[in-house]
Motif scaffolding. Structure first.
Motif, PDB file in Angstrom:
ATOM      1  N   MET A   1     -43.023  23.816  31.428  1.00 57.03           N
ATOM      2  CA  MET A   1     -42.553  23.265  32.685  1.00 57.03           C
ATOM      3  C   MET A   1     -43.671  23.323  33.719  1.00 57.03           C
ATOM      4  O   MET A   1     -44.337  24.334  33.877  1.00 57.03           O
ATOM      5  N   SER A   2     -43.871  22.253  34.419  1.00 61.30           N
ATOM      6  CA  SER A   2     -44.905  22.160  35.436  1.00 61.30           C
ATOM      7  C   SER A   2     -44.399  22.763  36.752  1.00 61.30           C
ATOM      8  O   SER A   2     -43.241  22.605  37.105  1.00 61.30           O
ATOM      9  N   TYR A   3     -45.277  23.429  37.443  1.00 66.30           N
ATOM     10  CA  TYR A   3     -44.925  24.027  38.726  1.00 66.30           C
ATOM     11  C   TYR A   3     -46.093  23.806  39.665  1.00 66.30           C
ATOM     12  O   TYR A   3     -46.932  24.685  39.851  1.00 66.30           O
ATOM     13  N   PRO A   4     -46.186  22.596  40.234  1.00 60.51           N
ATOM     14  CA  PRO A   4     -47.312  22.324  41.117  1.00 60.51           C
ATOM     15  C   PRO A   4     -47.263  23.228  42.353  1.00 60.51           C
ATOM     16  O   PRO A   4     -46.252  23.302  43.031  1.00 60.51           O
ATOM     17  N   MET A   5     -48.342  23.947  42.590  1.00 58.26           N
ATOM     18  CA  MET A   5     -48.396  24.887  43.691  1.00 58.26           C
ATOM     19  C   MET A   5     -48.970  24.202  44.924  1.00 58.26           C
ATOM     20  O   MET A   5     -50.177  24.028  45.049  1.00 58.26           O
ATOM     21  N   THR A   6     -48.098  23.817  45.823  1.00 59.59           N
ATOM     22  CA  THR A   6     -48.529  23.227  47.092  1.00 59.59           C
ATOM     23  C   THR A   6     -48.730  24.350  48.105  1.00 59.59           C
ATOM     24  O   THR A   6     -48.279  25.485  47.895  1.00 59.59           O
ATOM     25  N   GLU A   7     -49.375  24.046  49.195  1.00 61.29           N
ATOM     26  CA  GLU A   7     -49.547  25.040  50.269  1.00 61.29           C
ATOM     27  C   GLU A   7     -48.178  25.454  50.816  1.00 61.29           C
ATOM     28  O   GLU A   7     -47.955  26.630  51.105  1.00 61.29           O
ATOM     29  N   SER A   8     -47.289  24.492  50.946  1.00 59.30           N
ATOM     30  CA  SER A   8     -45.952  24.800  51.447  1.00 59.30           C
ATOM     31  C   SER A   8     -45.235  25.777  50.522  1.00 59.30           C
ATOM     32  O   SER A   8     -44.633  26.761  50.973  1.00 59.30           O
ATOM     33  N   LYS A   9     -45.306  25.529  49.228  1.00 58.89           N
ATOM     34  CA  LYS A   9     -44.639  26.398  48.252  1.00 58.89           C
ATOM     35  C   LYS A   9     -45.275  27.790  48.238  1.00 58.89           C
ATOM     36  O   LYS A   9     -44.564  28.803  48.184  1.00 58.89           O
ATOM     37  N   PHE A  10     -46.600  27.847  48.285  1.00 56.03           N
ATOM     38  CA  PHE A  10     -47.276  29.140  48.321  1.00 56.03           C
ATOM     39  C   PHE A  10     -46.822  29.934  49.555  1.00 56.03           C
ATOM     40  O   PHE A  10     -46.518  31.129  49.466  1.00 56.03           O
ATOM     41  N   ASN A  11     -46.755  29.267  50.683  1.00 56.95           N
ATOM     42  CA  ASN A  11     -46.336  29.945  51.905  1.00 56.95           C
ATOM     43  C   ASN A  11     -44.855  30.310  51.889  1.00 56.95           C
ATOM     44  O   ASN A  11     -44.442  31.253  52.556  1.00 56.95           O
ATOM     45  N   MET A  12     -44.060  29.589  51.102  1.00 56.82           N
ATOM     46  CA  MET A  12     -42.662  29.985  50.910  1.00 56.82           C
ATOM     47  C   MET A  12     -42.605  31.364  50.262  1.00 56.82           C
ATOM     48  O   MET A  12     -41.824  32.219  50.660  1.00 56.82           O
ATOM     49  N   TRP A  13     -43.467  31.583  49.251  1.00 54.50           N
ATOM     50  CA  TRP A  13     -43.497  32.893  48.601  1.00 54.50           C
ATOM     51  C   TRP A  13     -44.000  33.962  49.562  1.00 54.50           C
ATOM     52  O   TRP A  13     -43.497  35.091  49.571  1.00 54.50           O
ATOM     53  N   ARG A  14     -44.968  33.630  50.385  1.00 55.25           N
ATOM     54  CA  ARG A  14     -45.423  34.580  51.409  1.00 55.25           C
ATOM     55  C   ARG A  14     -44.293  34.859  52.398  1.00 55.25           C
ATOM     56  O   ARG A  14     -44.118  36.001  52.849  1.00 55.25           O
ATOM     57  N   GLY A  15     -43.536  33.822  52.719  1.00 59.50           N
ATOM     58  CA  GLY A  15     -42.389  33.993  53.615  1.00 59.50           C
ATOM     59  C   GLY A  15     -41.339  34.912  53.019  1.00 59.50           C
ATOM     60  O   GLY A  15     -40.681  35.685  53.733  1.00 59.50           O
ATOM     61  N   THR A  16     -41.188  34.848  51.713  1.00 57.66           N
ATOM     62  CA  THR A  16     -40.243  35.734  51.034  1.00 57.66           C
ATOM     63  C   THR A  16     -40.674  37.194  51.208  1.00 57.66           C
ATOM     64  O   THR A  16     -39.839  38.070  51.459  1.00 57.66           O
ATOM     65  N   ILE A  17     -41.974  37.437  51.114  1.00 57.03           N
ATOM     66  CA  ILE A  17     -42.484  38.793  51.349  1.00 57.03           C
ATOM     67  C   ILE A  17     -42.233  39.198  52.801  1.00 57.03           C
ATOM     68  O   ILE A  17     -41.799  40.322  53.082  1.00 57.03           O
ATOM     69  N   ALA A  18     -42.468  38.275  53.727  1.00 58.08           N
ATOM     70  CA  ALA A  18     -42.218  38.570  55.144  1.00 58.08           C
ATOM     71  C   ALA A  18     -40.752  38.926  55.372  1.00 58.08           C
ATOM     72  O   ALA A  18     -40.439  39.823  56.167  1.00 58.08           O
ATOM     73  N   LEU A  19     -39.856  38.241  54.676  1.00 55.95           N
ATOM     74  CA  LEU A  19     -38.427  38.542  54.810  1.00 55.95           C
ATOM     75  C   LEU A  19     -38.126  39.985  54.400  1.00 55.95           C
ATOM     76  O   LEU A  19     -37.297  40.652  55.018  1.00 55.95           O
ATOM     77  N   ALA A  20     -38.795  40.437  53.354  1.00 52.98           N
ATOM     78  CA  ALA A  20     -38.557  41.798  52.873  1.00 52.98           C
ATOM     79  C   ALA A  20     -38.983  42.835  53.912  1.00 52.98           C
ATOM     80  O   ALA A  20     -38.447  43.941  53.933  1.00 52.98           O
ATOM     81  N   TYR A  21     -39.916  42.478  54.772  1.00 56.73           N
ATOM     82  CA  TYR A  21     -40.406  43.402  55.797  1.00 56.73           C
ATOM     83  C   TYR A  21     -39.655  43.270  57.126  1.00 56.73           C
ATOM     84  O   TYR A  21     -40.006  43.949  58.095  1.00 56.73           O
ATOM     85  N   ILE A  22     -38.644  42.439  57.196  1.00 61.00           N
ATOM     86  CA  ILE A  22     -37.904  42.217  58.446  1.00 61.00           C
ATOM     87  C   ILE A  22     -37.378  43.522  59.022  1.00 61.00           C
ATOM     88  O   ILE A  22     -37.428  43.742  60.223  1.00 61.00           O
ATOM     89  N   ASP A  23     -36.888  44.399  58.173  1.00 56.57           N
ATOM     90  CA  ASP A  23     -36.343  45.674  58.660  1.00 56.57           C
ATOM     91  C   ASP A  23     -37.416  46.770  58.666  1.00 56.57           C
ATOM     92  O   ASP A  23     -37.100  47.958  58.708  1.00 56.57           O
ATOM     93  N   SER A  24     -38.676  46.353  58.642  1.00 56.24           N
ATOM     94  CA  SER A  24     -39.843  47.253  58.695  1.00 56.24           C
ATOM     95  C   SER A  24     -39.976  48.162  57.488  1.00 56.24           C
ATOM     96  O   SER A  24     -40.710  49.151  57.533  1.00 56.24           O
ATOM     97  N   GLU A  25     -39.281  47.848  56.425  1.00 58.72           N
ATOM     98  CA  GLU A  25     -39.344  48.681  55.222  1.00 58.72           C
ATOM     99  C   GLU A  25     -39.224  47.803  53.985  1.00 58.72           C
ATOM    100  O   GLU A  25     -38.347  46.958  53.895  1.00 58.72           O
ATOM    101  N   LEU A  26     -40.140  48.008  53.055  1.00 54.58           N
ATOM    102  CA  LEU A  26     -40.068  47.318  51.769  1.00 54.58           C
ATOM    103  C   LEU A  26     -39.502  48.317  50.765  1.00 54.58           C
ATOM    104  O   LEU A  26     -40.192  49.243  50.347  1.00 54.58           O
ATOM    105  N   THR A  27     -38.231  48.128  50.414  1.00 53.67           N
ATOM    106  CA  THR A  27     -37.589  49.067  49.493  1.00 53.67           C
ATOM    107  C   THR A  27     -38.044  48.820  48.062  1.00 53.67           C
ATOM    108  O   THR A  27     -38.611  47.770  47.754  1.00 53.67           O
ATOM    109  N   LYS A  28     -37.781  49.781  47.186  1.00 54.33           N
ATOM    110  CA  LYS A  28     -38.111  49.623  45.762  1.00 54.33           C
ATOM    111  C   LYS A  28     -37.391  48.411  45.191  1.00 54.33           C
ATOM    112  O   LYS A  28     -37.963  47.662  44.400  1.00 54.33           O
ATOM    113  N   GLU A  29     -36.130  48.210  45.597  1.00 53.43           N
ATOM    114  CA  GLU A  29     -35.353  47.073  45.083  1.00 53.43           C
ATOM    115  C   GLU A  29     -35.965  45.749  45.517  1.00 53.43           C
ATOM    116  O   GLU A  29     -36.070  44.814  44.729  1.00 53.43           O
TER     117      GLU A  29
END
Length: 150
Positions: A1-29
């Protein structure tokens, strides 16, 4: 399966990491959830380095959100927010972040236009199906006529 990595998609994954830090803590889960998803994606070496730094240091969603330019990537981010926030139980700041994110994402979407486009595509598909059915009926009729005559 093809998964073209656009800048928008890459930044979506970075945004997902940012979401995890919203409460100032990255839990093990949360870390586990993110890493399980990231392992499946063919990032470049430089992208992996950026993501690793983001995971260790965190980043702000407001800095990343403007870089997620594709509506489907923004929709995926909203979906990931829902999944990620449930990993360790939703806290008030996560709930507020989700609601604000949903507003920001939905304000740029023309629902009527999307609905009309989908209806047209389904209509076109139905027309194609009807044409195919007509061709099959004609083929079967021709075959039946042939066998009846012989």
């Amino acid at each position: 399966m093809s998964y073209p990595m656009t800048e928008s998609k890459f930044n979506m994954w970075r945004g997902t990491i940012a979401l995890a830090y919203i409460d100032s803590e990255l839990t093990k889960e949360e870390r586990s959830w993110i890493q399980d998803h990231l392992r499946k994606i063919p990032f470049s070496q430089s992208q992996w380095e950026i993501l690793a730094k983001d995971l260790e240091e965190g980043l702000k969603l407001d800095d990343i959100l403007p870089l997620i330019t594709e509506p489907k990537d923004r929709a995926f981010l909203l979906n990931f927010a829902n999944q990620l926030f449930r990993e360790d139980g939703i806290v008030p700041i996560e709930k507020k972040t989700y609601e604000n994110l949903e507003k920001k994402i939905m304000q740029g979407i023309d629902i009527l236009s999307i609905t009309n486009k989908i209806e047209k595509e389904f209509g076109d598909l139905e027309k194609e199906r009807e044409l195919e059915r007509g061709k099959l009926k004609g083929l079967f009729k021709t075959l039946i006529d042939y066998f009846l005559d012989h």
